[in-house]
Design an enzyme around this catalytic site. Structure first.
Site, PDB file in Angstrom:
ATOM      1  CG  ASP A   1      -0.353  -0.148   2.522  1.00 45.04           C
ATOM      2  OD1 ASP A   1       0.886  -0.125   2.608  1.00 45.04           O
ATOM      3  OD2 ASP A   1      -1.103  -0.299   3.509  1.00 45.04           O
ATOM      4  CB  SER A   2       4.573   1.720   0.035  1.00 49.78           C
ATOM      5  OG  SER A   2       4.820   0.495  -0.643  1.00 49.78           O
TER       6      SER A   2
ATOM      7  CG  ASP B   1       0.516  -4.129   2.154  1.00 53.69           C
ATOM      8  OD1 ASP B   1       0.722  -5.053   2.954  1.00 53.69           O
ATOM      9  OD2 ASP B   1       1.338  -3.213   1.948  1.00 53.69           O
TER      10      ASP B   1
ATOM     11  CE  LYS C   1       3.061  -6.225   4.128  1.00 53.33           C
ATOM     12  NZ  LYS C   1       2.619  -5.055   4.955  1.00 53.33           N
TER      13      LYS C   1
ATOM     14  CD  GLU D   1       0.153  -1.667   8.104  1.00 56.64           C
ATOM     15  OE1 GLU D   1      -0.290  -0.881   8.979  1.00 56.64           O
ATOM     16  OE2 GLU D   1       0.733  -1.278   7.081  1.00 56.64           O
TER      17      GLU D   1
ATOM     18  CD  GLU E   1       7.550  -0.189   8.333  1.00 53.29           C
ATOM     19  OE1 GLU E   1       7.813   0.913   7.808  1.00 53.29           O
ATOM     20  OE2 GLU E   1       6.525  -0.848   8.044  1.00 53.29           O
TER      21      GLU E   1
END
Length: 272
Positions: free
Chosen positions: A52-53, A91, A121, A123, A190
């Site tokens: 999602d970056s 993501d 993925k 978070e 991270e």
């Protein structure tokens, strides 16, 4: 040619497990489009993260929050078309899984069905256990993400190192073990202390991939635009820049403009 470049055996979650067990480090990079993904895959990268970056490096947003599920599927579809070897992880974007396991399942199914990706993925730790469990129950591989979680940036209020205090460090260790226990195939950690990352990696049987988490984890991930020097205003301590494509592209563009204006391009050989 390296072993990675010479081998085109398809990477799977099982193969990543074998790599951890044998001490073979896992190389992971982001990609968001066909052309870049093809280069990375042929070069031998093990895992491609459609991160999602993309919200930052592709769309110019300040955070990862604005990117939508449709956007992520579009990027993932482009990447999957290019990949023959790497494992493609996508993501699940902010707002598509937190607090609602049914929505988490719907979002993950859309990603898998519409893009052809191999895994997703998400978070968070105990807060998203229900969502992760629901997605795993459908047979969808899930990678966790702990430590600095960019989707929660407004909660943290800063991009500084996480889990330096004992309580937060213990929670991270507990969350990592929980993610392993419920069936995640790996976890990204991270921007946490290297000693904590080492402890987590040694305590889990699943691969632990670090970004700003020191060398004693099972693999590393970087945003490809940062690693290649395309991004110029983001240079955290953990980033090693392997090229300066910003300079190369800028110089090439300047030369092109010069040649067009001087009528040097196209020349006779470049014309029909």
């Amino acid at each position: 040619m390296s072993k990675a470049q010479g081998s085109f055996d398809k990477l799977t979650t099982h193969r990543l497990q074998e790599m951890k067990a044998s001490g073979e480090k896992i190389a992971m990079l982001t990609a968001y489009d066909y052309s870049m993904a093809r280069i990375l895959d042929v070069s031998g990268v093990d895992v491609i993260l459609v991160g999602d970056s993309a919200s930052n490096v592709m769309a110019g947003n300040e955070t990862t929050l604005p990117i939508t599920l449709d956007h992520m599927i579009w990027h993932a579809t482009s990447v999957v078309k290019a990949v023959k070897r790497a494992l493609v992880v996508v993501d699940v974007p902010f707002g598509s899984y937190q607090g609602n396991s049914s929505e988490a399942l719907r979002s993950s199914i859309r990603i898998m069905k519409e893009s052809g990706a191999h895994a997703v993925k998400m978070e968070g730790g105990i807060e998203i256990k229900e969502s992760v469990t629901r997605v795993l129950s459908a047979g969808i591989p899930v990678m966790g993400h702990l430590g600095l979680t960019p989707q929660s940036i407004y909660k943290f209020g800063t991009y500084t190192v996480r889990a330096k205090e004992d309580a937060e460090a213990q929670k991270l260790k507990d969350d990592a073990k929980m993610l392993e226990d419920i069936g995640c195939f790996g976890v990204v950690v991270e921007k946490i202390p290297a000693s904590l990352a080492k402890e987590v990696a040694e305590s889990l049987s699943i691969p632990v991939i670090g970004i700003g988490a020191g060398p004693e984890v099972d693999g590393q991930v970087l945003v490809v635009h940062d690693m290649l020097g395309i991004t110029q205003d983001f240079k955290p301590r953990f980033l090693r820049q392997y090229a300066d494509l910003n300079k190369i592209i800028s110089e090439a563009t300047t030369d092109y403009i010069k040649d067009v204006r001087s009528k040097n391009f196209p020349n006779e050989k470049e014309s029909y």
